[in-house]
Design a protein around this motif. Structure first.
Motif, PDB file in Angstrom:
ATOM      1  N   ALA A  46       0.813  -1.224   0.000  1.00  0.00           N
ATOM      2  CA  ALA A  46       0.000   0.000   0.000  1.00  0.00           C
ATOM      3  C   ALA A  46       0.841   1.266   0.000  1.00  0.00           C
ATOM      4  O   ALA A  46       0.299   2.364  -0.130  1.00  0.00           O
ATOM      5  N   ARG A  49       0.307   3.489  -3.013  1.00  0.00           N
ATOM      6  CA  ARG A  49      -1.015   4.114  -2.988  1.00  0.00           C
ATOM      7  C   ARG A  49      -1.000   5.338  -2.060  1.00  0.00           C
ATOM      8  O   ARG A  49      -1.535   6.400  -2.388  1.00  0.00           O
ATOM      9  N   GLY A 106     -10.206   4.802  -2.438  1.00  0.00           N
ATOM     10  CA  GLY A 106     -10.659   3.588  -1.759  1.00  0.00           C
ATOM     11  C   GLY A 106     -10.946   3.757  -0.282  1.00  0.00           C
ATOM     12  O   GLY A 106     -11.060   2.759   0.435  1.00  0.00           O
ATOM     13  N   ILE A 110     -11.748   0.042   0.514  1.00  0.00           N
ATOM     14  CA  ILE A 110     -10.559  -0.803   0.459  1.00  0.00           C
ATOM     15  C   ILE A 110     -10.469  -1.789   1.617  1.00  0.00           C
ATOM     16  O   ILE A 110      -9.858  -2.856   1.489  1.00  0.00           O
ATOM     17  N   ARG A 113     -12.273  -4.999   0.230  1.00  0.00           N
ATOM     18  CA  ARG A 113     -12.044  -5.485  -1.131  1.00  0.00           C
ATOM     19  C   ARG A 113     -11.032  -6.622  -1.123  1.00  0.00           C
ATOM     20  O   ARG A 113      -9.855  -6.425  -0.838  1.00  0.00           O
ATOM     21  N   ASP A 115     -10.019  -8.142  -3.739  1.00  0.00           N
ATOM     22  CA  ASP A 115      -9.233  -8.107  -4.974  1.00  0.00           C
ATOM     23  C   ASP A 115      -8.089  -7.107  -4.914  1.00  0.00           C
ATOM     24  O   ASP A 115      -7.391  -6.914  -5.900  1.00  0.00           O
ATOM     25  N   GLU A 116      -7.891  -6.468  -3.776  1.00  0.00           N
ATOM     26  CA  GLU A 116      -6.825  -5.481  -3.625  1.00  0.00           C
ATOM     27  C   GLU A 116      -5.710  -6.063  -2.755  1.00  0.00           C
ATOM     28  O   GLU A 116      -5.944  -6.489  -1.624  1.00  0.00           O
ATOM     29  N   ASP A 118      -3.427  -4.500  -1.301  1.00  0.00           N
ATOM     30  CA  ASP A 118      -3.146  -3.638  -0.156  1.00  0.00           C
ATOM     31  C   ASP A 118      -4.410  -3.295   0.624  1.00  0.00           C
ATOM     32  O   ASP A 118      -4.491  -2.271   1.277  1.00  0.00           O
ATOM     33  N   GLN A 119      -5.416  -4.166   0.545  1.00  0.00           N
ATOM     34  CA  GLN A 119      -6.676  -3.907   1.249  1.00  0.00           C
ATOM     35  C   GLN A 119      -6.483  -4.034   2.755  1.00  0.00           C
ATOM     36  O   GLN A 119      -5.489  -4.562   3.233  1.00  0.00           O
ATOM     37  N   CYS A 169     -15.135   2.051  -6.512  1.00  0.00           N
ATOM     38  CA  CYS A 169     -14.315   3.227  -6.217  1.00  0.00           C
ATOM     39  C   CYS A 169     -14.798   4.451  -6.989  1.00  0.00           C
ATOM     40  O   CYS A 169     -14.085   5.455  -7.085  1.00  0.00           O
TER      41      CYS A 169
END
Length: 551
Positions: A46, A49, A106, A110, A113, A115-116, A118-119, A169
């Motif tokens: 992350a 981001r 996010g 986030i 999620r 599929d992330e 860095d969630q 998002c």
């Protein structure tokens, strides 16, 4: 973007010794404590981001958008030009811009999620910490949307319908039925005029009309962000107080019978349209078990409290950034302010407060992440987030004032961001349970879940024996807990001591020695006065201040 300087050579005098405005900087990369805390508690993936988001928020344009969103507050539009009731709120474009960048980053999605890479809640917390420094009002709907998932999980069929829009998002400000939008926001409305925080006194009623559908009749005294696409709310059935999801649009495509009576004229938080609403047989679906509404919606409240404990630290960080930036450029008495010993004492004292707060909310956010697979982490997080929410918010207003004073008169005028931060400072102490409510919640937790207190002391254990002030403070806390069964008269004192011991344990373990030594000597060792800057002389304040601003 190139910064064009104003005229400095005037007919009557030459303008000099005036700091440049703080702009075009990276909120994340200039902040060493939050980088260190995220490295310890968050996901390395992350970092990129947060770096990109910090640069965006610190750009001249976005800083200006945060200012404009508060200079031009929202307006209620009850009717359209033909007299049709529409109950909508109009916002300045700057508000929509801040909502867009927060949604795109996010903040509201986030944590949930899968599929992330860095969630997680730690990433969510770090993102919101950055956005709140620039514009706090938009963080309200972003926070509630994030937190709504925890309550909607009690009703899987409703969750499956709304979750894709929540996890999007995209920010879609259009007033349309939810199935026609690219992104959704969720609000909350619990309190009523007669009860306030005592939600069990609510008088709103819910009448079943079939297929888990109800009609609600009643009022809500506070409904923030009334342009959200749906609201979690409380109403009474024959089985007692229950939780409902009230969409702005009915399933047949017509507007729901949710009327906005007025917008609140608040001290601060001007960009956010807090409102009073009435339900006139508004259609709603029940969420969770009938008669267990408080137990259902409390999961949402639990997550909004995470944001209410990080928001004051974000305000404090922005205030500190402004103060340090000013003091690095301004000269007085033949020295830069940053080099004046008395100013160093003030700034170092403020810096230690922020660093302890950052470590605390990041530590708690990590426990939120761990809660998915660890019941002890969930139990501990319920207690710790309430403790931190109480204490961080009690520290915020006076902190912002002290930072304002570092700028002198330049910090008191509206061209500065400091007045906006100061008006915002009391907010998060009042929302999601004011100080006394939070303290009583903590006492109930200690009584009903003794395991929570065991887990709390377990978090202090790794730091025991490393700092004498911390050891003595923990002993005082244990004595306080043993002093009779009725802790209510001294609830605030108890919660304050819990917060300070937790912060002390975290800084001893994870902050550099100059930071932890100063924190423990003042906050726990009581070698401190009654205002910021009254610290003992022996501490390495230059090393503390070296962490505040990274060029």
């Amino acid at each position: 973007m190139k910064a064009y300087r104003p005229r400095s050579n005037l007919t009557t005098h030459e303008v000099h010794n005036q700091p440049e405005p703080l702009c075009d900087y990276n909120l994340y990369l200039t902040d060493q404590p939050v980088q260190d805390a995220f490295t310890r508690f968050g996901k390395a993936s992350a970092g990129a981001r947060l770096t990109a988001f910090g640069a965006l928020l610190g750009s001249d344009d976005i800083l200006a958008q945060g200012d404009l969103a508060n200079k031009y507050p929202p307006k209620l539009k009850s009717f359209d030009q033909f007299g049709n009731r529409i109950d909508e709120v109009e916002f300045h474009p700057a508000y929509h811009k801040m909502m867009q960048i927060g949604s795109n980053a996010g903040i509201s999605s986030i944590a949930w999620r899968d599929d992330e890479a860095d969630q997680g809640h730690v990433t969510h917390a770090a993102l919101e910490y950055l956005q709140y420094q620039v514009e706090g009002g938009t963080c309200c709907p972003l926070t509630m949307t994030y937190a709504s998932v925890a309550a909607l999980r009690h009703q899987p069929d409703i969750l499956s319908q709304w979750l894709p829009g929540i996890l999007s998002c995209e920010y879609d400000p259009r007033s349309l039925p939810a199935d026609q939008k690219t992104g959704l926001t969720i609000g909350m409305a619990m309190t009523e005029k007669q009860g306030g925080s005592d939600v069990r006194s609510n008088s709103t009623t819910a009448t079943a009309i079939g297929d888990n559908m109800y009609e609600l009749l009643g009022h809500k005294w506070f409904c923030s962000a009334p342009m959200c696409d749906a609201f979690l709310t409380l109403a009474n059935t024959d089985q007692g107080l229950s939780c409902f999801l009230v969409p702005r649009w009915r399933e047949d495509g017509d507007r729901n019978s949710l009327q906005i009576m007025r917008l609140k004229d608040k001290l601060g938080n001007k960009s956010n349209a807090s409102s009073e609403i009435e339900y006139h047989h508004a259609q709603a679906r029940m969420v969770g078990v009938e008669g267990r509404g408080v137990a259902t919606i409390i999961d949402m409240v639990h997550h909004t409290r995470l944001d209410c404990c990080l928001a004051p630290i974000a305000l404090m960080r922005q205030a500190l950034s402004q103060a340090v930036h000013h003091c690095r450029q301004r000269t007085a008495f033949q020295k830069k302010l940053i080099d004046q010993p008395v100013m160093q004492a003030v700034l170092a004292d403020l810096a230690v407060e922020v660093e302890a707060g950052v470590l605390t909310f990041m530590h708690i956010a990590r426990k939120f992440d761990d809660s998915a697979e660890n019941s002890d982490a969930k139990t501990y997080a319920r207690l710790a987030v309430a403790v931190a929410k109480y204490w961080h918010n009690k520290r915020c207003p006076n902190f912002v004032y002290e930072a304002m004073e570092c700028l002198g008169g330049a910090g008191y005028v509206e061209e500065s961001i400091l007045p906006r931060l100061y008006r915002e400072a009391p907010l998060n102490s009042i929302w999601e349970g004011a100080g006394n409510v939070i303290c009583l919640d903590i006492l109930r937790t200690l009584q009903k879940e003794p395991r929570a207190l065991e887990l709390y002391f377990a978090e202090l254990t790794p730091a025991r024996g490393t700092n004498k002030h911390l050891d003595r403070a923990v002993s005082r806390l244990k004595d306080l807990l043993k002093s009779g069964d009725n802790h209510e008269p001294q609830a605030r004192r108890l919660v304050e001591q819990m917060a300070l011991c937790l912060q002390g344990a975290l800084v001893v373990q994870f902050a550099p020695a100059p930071v932890s030594d100063l924190f423990c000597a003042t906050r726990l060792g009581q070698d401190w006065g009654h205002a910021y800057g009254t610290i003992p002389p022996r501490h390495a304040v230059d090393q503390v201040l070296s962490r505040v601003w990274q060029d």
